[in-house]
Design a protein around this motif. Structure first.
Motif, short mmCIF file in Angstrom:
data_model
loop_
_atom_site.label_atom_id
_atom_site.label_comp_id
_atom_site.label_asym_id
_atom_site.label_seq_id
_atom_site.Cartn_x
_atom_site.Cartn_y
_atom_site.Cartn_z
N GLU A 1 0.81 -1.21 0.00
CA GLU A 1 0.00 0.00 0.00
C GLU A 1 0.86 1.27 0.00
N LEU A 2 1.92 1.25 0.81
CA LEU A 2 2.79 2.43 0.85
C LEU A 2 3.50 2.66 -0.48
N THR A 3 3.93 1.57 -1.12
CA THR A 3 4.58 1.71 -2.44
C THR A 3 3.60 2.28 -3.47
N SER A 4 2.34 1.78 -3.43
CA SER A 4 1.34 2.32 -4.37
C SER A 4 1.10 3.80 -4.10
N GLN A 5 0.99 4.17 -2.81
CA GLN A 5 0.82 5.58 -2.49
C GLN A 5 2.02 6.41 -2.92
N LEU A 6 3.22 5.83 -2.75
CA LEU A 6 4.43 6.52 -3.17
C LEU A 6 4.44 6.73 -4.69
N GLN A 7 4.02 5.69 -5.43
CA GLN A 7 3.95 5.84 -6.89
C GLN A 7 2.95 6.91 -7.29
N ILE A 8 1.80 6.92 -6.61
CA ILE A 8 0.79 7.96 -6.91
C ILE A 8 1.35 9.35 -6.61
N ALA A 9 2.05 9.44 -5.46
CA ALA A 9 2.64 10.74 -5.10
C ALA A 9 3.70 11.15 -6.12
N ASP A 10 4.51 10.15 -6.59
CA ASP A 10 5.53 10.48 -7.61
C ASP A 10 4.88 10.95 -8.89
N SER A 11 3.80 10.25 -9.31
CA SER A 11 3.11 10.67 -10.54
C SER A 11 2.54 12.07 -10.40
N LYS A 12 1.93 12.36 -9.22
CA LYS A 12 1.39 13.69 -9.01
C LYS A 12 2.49 14.75 -9.00
N SER A 13 3.61 14.39 -8.40
CA SER A 13 4.72 15.35 -8.37
C SER A 13 5.24 15.62 -9.78
N VAL A 14 5.33 14.54 -10.60
CA VAL A 14 5.77 14.73 -11.98
C VAL A 14 4.78 15.61 -12.73
N HIS A 15 3.47 15.35 -12.48
CA HIS A 15 2.44 16.16 -13.13
C HIS A 15 2.54 17.63 -12.70
N PHE A 16 2.70 17.86 -11.41
CA PHE A 16 2.84 19.23 -10.93
C PHE A 16 4.12 19.89 -11.45
N TYR A 17 5.18 19.08 -11.57
CA TYR A 17 6.43 19.62 -12.11
C TYR A 17 6.24 20.05 -13.57
N ALA A 18 5.52 19.21 -14.33
CA ALA A 18 5.26 19.57 -15.73
C ALA A 18 4.42 20.84 -15.83
N CYS B 1 4.28 23.18 -13.59
CA CYS B 1 5.14 24.30 -13.18
C CYS B 1 6.04 24.75 -14.33
N ARG B 2 6.60 23.76 -15.07
CA ARG B 2 7.43 24.12 -16.22
C ARG B 2 6.62 24.86 -17.28
N ALA B 3 5.39 24.35 -17.50
CA ALA B 3 4.55 25.03 -18.48
C ALA B 3 4.23 26.46 -18.03
N LEU B 4 3.92 26.62 -16.73
CA LEU B 4 3.65 27.96 -16.23
C LEU B 4 4.89 28.87 -16.33
N ALA B 5 6.06 28.26 -16.08
CA ALA B 5 7.30 29.05 -16.22
C ALA B 5 7.50 29.49 -17.66
#
Length: 784
Positions: A681-698, A700-704
C-alpha cells in the motif's frame, strides 16, 4: 475673402485650362475630318473614273453584241435561203453527196453555239459590273452623308466652344476687375492693421514693463515672507491629501458591492456548469458505472474536477477588493492595489478554460462519432464547439482588459490616463458579447437536450444531468446579461475624471506615492482627532521623578519575566506537539492491536472449520482469492503428506498426523503478511505521489514557459510603445514641415495667380488682335 478669391481663381484657371485643351482637341479633330473629306473626294474621283471605264466597256460590249446579233440574223437568212435553194435544186443536185451538207450544217451550228455562249458571258459580266457600281455608289453616298453630318456637328461644337471661350474670357475680365477693387480694399485694410499692430506693440511694451516691475515686487515678497512652496514640484504635490469626496466613495463601495453579488452568482453558475459537465462525461456516451470511458473523457473529467480551485478564487479576490474600498480611502485605479490579485485569479481561470477547450472539442467530436448520434445532434455539437471557442476567446479578452486596468496600481507608466475610457468601453462591449455567446450556448444546449430526449437509449440519470446543465447555462446567460447592463449603466461613473485630475498641479501618481498619500491622510485624521481630545492634567516634577525610577525598575523586571515567559511558552508548544504525536501513535497502535486480535480470532475459527469439515479443492482456493506465497509455504514438513487449507491471510500447510499448528509460526506469518500488505500500500501511495509530483512539475514548467513568454510579450509591447512614441514625435515634425510647405505653396500660388493675370492680359490682347484680323478678313472677303 482672400481664400474665396483664391478658390475662384483656381476654379477659373482649371476651367480655362480644360477649355483650352478641348479647343486643341477639337481643332485636331476638324483637321483630321478635313483630311478624311479630301481623301474621300479623291476616292470618289477614282471611283467615277472606274465607273466611266466600265461604262465604256459596256458600250463596247453592247456594240459588239449588236454586231453579233446582226451577224446571226444574216446567218439565219442565209440558212433560210440555202434551205430554199436546196429544196429547189434538190432535184437538180440529187447527185451531190449528202456529206457536204451535213458538214456545213455542223460548222454553222458550232459557230452559232459559241457566239451564244460568248454573248451570255458578256451579259453576265455587264450585270455584275453594274451591280458593283451601284453598291459602291450607294456606300460612298452614305459615307459622304455621314461625313457631312460629322463636319456639321464639329463645326457646331467648335462654334459653341468659341462662344463659351469668349464668355469665360469676359467673366474672367469682370472677376479681374472685381479682384483689383478687392485688392485695393485689402491693401487699405493691411495699412490699417499695420497701424494697429504698431499701437498694440507699444501697449505690449508698456504692459511688459509694468508686469516686470510687479514680478520683481512679488518675488521679493515671496523670498522674504514665504519659507516653502509645496506646489512647485508635481512629485511633492501628489503627496498632498486631496479633498475627500464621501459621495464618490459611497458610490464606489455600492458599485463594488453590486459587482461582488454578480460575481458570486457567476461563480456559482460556472461551478454548476463545470460540475454537471463532468457528471455528463461520466454518463454519456459511455456510462462509467458499467464500462470504462475513453482516455480523453477521463482526462477531461480530471481537469473539470479541479474547476473549484480556479473558480472559487474569483469570489475571494472580488471580496478582498470590496473590503479594500472604504469611506476613508481614495478610490482610483492607482490606489486599488487589490485589483491586481483579482486580475491574476482571472488570468488563471482563463488559462484553465484554454486548457480544457481542446478536450471539450474532442469530447463533442466523440459524441458525434457515437452510433446513436443523429444529424441534428451533430449539427448542435458543431454549433456548441464554435460557441465554446467564442466563450474562451471572450474570457481571454476580458482577462486582457482587466489586467490593463490593474496596471496603474503596479506600473502606472504602462497605461496612460487618456486610455482609461477606451479600456472601460471595450470591457463593456466585451461583457455584452459574452452575454450574446451565453445566450447562443443556452439555445443550442436546449435544442441538443430536446433531440437527446427522443433517443431510445437515454436514461433518467442523463435526463436529470441535462436539465441541471441547462439550468446552469440559463443562469450563466442571465448573470452575464445583468453584468453587462450593470457595467454599461455605470460606465459614466467608471470613466469619470479622477480626483487627482481636479486638483491644480497634481500629476499621475504611482502606487508608492498613493500609499504615502493614504498614510498622510491617516496621520492627518489622527492629528485632527488628537486635537479634539482634552489634554490631561500635568504631573508635578518630584512625582514624575519617583514614577520614572519605579518605571525603570519595573521595565527591567518585566523584560526578564517576558523572556522567561517566552521560553516557557516555547517549551509548552514543543511538549504539546510531542504529546499529540505520541497520542496519535498510541491510537494507531490500538487500532493495529484490535485488527490483529480480530484476525487471530478469525484464523482460529477458520482452523476449526477446516479441521472439522471436508478438504477444500484447488478451485475453491483460487475462488477465495488466496494467493500462495513462498514465505507462507515454508513450513516444517512431516513424514506424511501435508493438508492445505485457505484463510483471509494466506494459505497454511499442516500435517495429517500432527493437526496442531504452532502459535508462534502462525503469528509470525500473520505479522509478515500484514507488513507485506502495508508495504504494498505504501509503495502504491508513493507511486501515486511520484506521478502527481511529476504532473505538478510539468505544470510548473509550463507555467514558467508561459511566464517567460509573457515577459517577452511585455518587452515587445514596451518596445512597440517606444516606437509609437517615436512615430508620434516624427509625425509632429512632419506636421510642422507640412505646415511650412503649405505656407510655401500658398506663396507660390499667389505668385502663380499674378503670372496667370499677366497671361490672361496677354491672351486678351491676342484675342483682340485676332478679332481685328478676323474683321479685316471679313471686310476683304466682302469686298471680293
Amino acid at each position: 475673402m482672400a481664400a474665396d478669391l483664391h478658390s475662384k481663381y483656381q476654379k477659373l484657371a482649371q476651367e480655362y485650362s480644360k477649355l483650352r485643351a478641348q479647343n486643341q482637341v477639337l481643332k485636331k479633330a476638324v483637321v483630321d475630318e478635313q483630311g478624311q473629306g479630301t481623301s474621300l473626294k479623291e476616292e470618289l474621283k477614282m471611283k467615277d473614273q472606274s465607273v466611266r471605264k466600265l461604262q465604256q466597256e459596256m458600250d463596247s460590249l453592247t456594240f459588239r453584241n449588236q454586231q453579233l446579233s446582226k451577224r446571226v440574223e444574216l446567218l439565219q437568212e442565209e440558212l433560210v435561203t440555202t434551205e430554199a435553194k436546196g429544196k429547189k435544186n434538190k432535184q437538180k443536185n440529187a447527185d451531190r453527196p449528202s456529206q457536204m451538207n451535213q458538214q456545213r450544217q455542223s460548222v454553222f451550228d458550232e459557230d452559232l453555239q459559241n457566239k451564244i455562249e460568248e454573248n451570255e458571258r458578256l451579259h453576265k459580266q455587264v450585270q455584275e459590273a453594274q451591280e458593283k457600281h451601284r453598291q459602291i455608289e450607294t456606300e460612298l453616298g452614305e459615307r459622304l452623308m455621314v461625313l457631312e453630318r460629322d463636319t456639321i456637328q464639329h463645326h457646331a461644337v467648335v462654334d459653341g466652344l468659341k462662344q463659351k471661350y469668349m464668355d469665360t474670357i469676359e467673366k474672367l475680365q469682370i472677376d479681374k476687375a472685381n479682384l483689383e477693387v478687392k485688392s485695393h480694399s485689402l491693401e487699405r485694410e493691411a495699412k490699417e492693421c499695420r497701424l494697429r499692430t504698431e499701437e498694440c506693440q507699444q501697449q505690449l511694451k508698456n504692459i511688459h514693463t509694468d508686469l516686470g516691475s510687479r514680478l520683481d515686487q512679488s518675488t521679493s515678497i515671496i523670498q522674504e515672507k514665504v519659507p516653502f512652496n509645496d506646489t512647485r514640484f508635481a512629485e511633492y504635490n501628489t503627496l498632498d491629501v486631496p479633498v475627500h469626496d464621501r459621495r464618490h466613495q459611497l458610490k464606489a463601495r455600492d458599485v463594488n458591492g453590486q459587482a461582488l453579488a454578480f460575481v458570486r452568482d457567476l461563480v456559482g453558475a460556472l461551478l454548476n456548469f463545470h460540475t454537471y459537465t463532468e457528471q455528463r462525461i461520466q454518463i454519456y456516451p459511455i456510462d462509467s458505472a458499467t464500462d470504462t470511458i475513453s482516455p480523453l473523457n477521463q482526462k477531461f473529467s480530471e481537469h473539470l474536477h479541479e474547476n473549484a480551485s480556479f473558480v472559487r478564487p474569483l469570489e475571494e479576490g472580488m471580496l478582498h477588493l470590496f473590503e479594500s474600498i472604504t469611506e476613508e480611502t481614495v478610490t482610483t485605479l492607482e490606489t486599488t492595489v487589490k485589483l491586481k490579485p483579482f486580475s491574476d485569479v482571472f488570468t488563471s481561470y482563463s488559462c484553465f478554460l484554454k486548457k480544457i477547450l481542446p478536450y471539450q472539442l474532442k469530447s463533442l467530436e466523440e459524441e458525434c462519432e457515437y452510433s446513436v448520434c443523429t444529424a441534428n445532434l451533430r449539427a448542435r455539437n458543431v454549433e456548441l464547439q464554435n460557441d465554446m471557442q467564442k466563450m474562451t476567446a471572450i474570457f481571454e479578452k476580458l482577462q486582457v482588459y482587466i489586467s490593463l486596468l490593474a496596471l496603474p496600481s503596479t506600473k502606472p507608466e504602462m497605461l496612460l490616463q487618456a486610455n482609461y475610457n477606451a479600456v472601460f468601453t471595450q470591457l463593456a462591449a466585451c461583457l455584452h458579447s459574452l452575454h450574446d455567446v451565453m445566450k447562443d450556448i443556452s439555445k443550442h444546449y436546449s435544442q441538443k437536450i430536446s433531440f437527446e430526449q427522443e433517443l431510445p437509449t437515454i436514461t433518467q440519470k442523463l435526463k436529470n444531468t441535462n436539465d441541471c446543465i441547462l439550468s446552469s447555462v440559463v443562469a450563466l446567460s442571465n448573470v452575464t446579461g445583468k453584468i453587462g447592463t450593470f457595467f454599461s449603466n455605470n460606465l459614466d461613473f467608471f470613466t469619470a475624471p479622477s480626483v487627482y485630475g481636479l486638483r491644480v498641479g497634481m500629476g499621475v501618481i504611482d502606487p508608492l506615492t498613493a500609499e504615502c498619500m493614504l498614510a498622510n491622510k491617516k496621520k492627518a485624521a489622527a492629528y485632527i482627532q488628537s486635537l479634539k481630545k482634552t489634554c490631561p492634567g500635568s504631573v508635578p516634577y518630584e512625582e514624575a521623578l519617583a514614577n520614572r525610577r519605579s518605571i525603570l525598575s519595573s521595565t527591567e523586571s518585566r523584560e526578564g519575566l517576558s523572556q522567561q515567559v517566552q521560553q516557557s511558552q516555547e517549551k509548552i508548544a514543543k511538549l504539546e506537539q510531542e504529546k499529540e504525536h505520541w497520542m496519535l501513535e498510541a491510537q494507531l497502535a490500538k487500532i493495529k492491536l484490535e485488527k490483529e486480535n480480530q484476525r487471530l480470532i478469525d484464523m482460529e475459527n477458520q482452523f476449526k472449520t477446516t479441521f472439522t469439515g471436508p478438504m477444500p479443492s484447488v478451485g475453491s482456493i483460487q475462488e477465495n482469492g488466496a494467493i500462495p506465497k513462498i514465505e507462507e509455504l515454508q513450513l516444517v514438513e512431516r513424514d506424511s503428506e501435508p493438508v492445505k487449507s485457505t484463510s483471509l491471510v494466506g494459505m497454511l500447510t499442516t500435517s495429517t498426523i500432527n493437526n496442531e499448528i504452532p502459535d508462534a509460526e502462525s503469528r509470525e506469518q500473520l505479522i509478515k503478511s500484514h507488513y507485506m500488505m502495508r508495504v504494498a500500500e505504501l509503495t502504491s501511495q508513493l507511486q501515486i505521489a511520484d506521478s502527481k509530483s511529476v504532473h505538478f512539475y510539468a505544470e510548473c514548467r509550463a507555467l514558467a514557459k508561459h511566464l517567460a513568454l509573457a515577459e517577452k510579450s511585455r518587452e515587445t509591447l514596451s518596445e512597440e510603445i517606444k516606437v509609437a512614441n517615436q512615430n508620434i514625435v516624427r509625425l509632429q515634425d512632419e506636421l510642422t514641415t507640412t505646415k511650412r510647405s503649405y505656407e510655401d505653396q500658398l506663396s507660390m500660388m499667389s505668385d502663380h495667380l499674378c503670372s496667370m493675370n499677366e497671361t490672361l492680359s496677354k491672351q486678351r490682347e491676342e484675342i483682340d488682335s485676332l478679332r481685328m484680323g478676323s474683321k479685316s478678313n471679313a471686310k476683304k472677303n466682302r469686298g471680293r
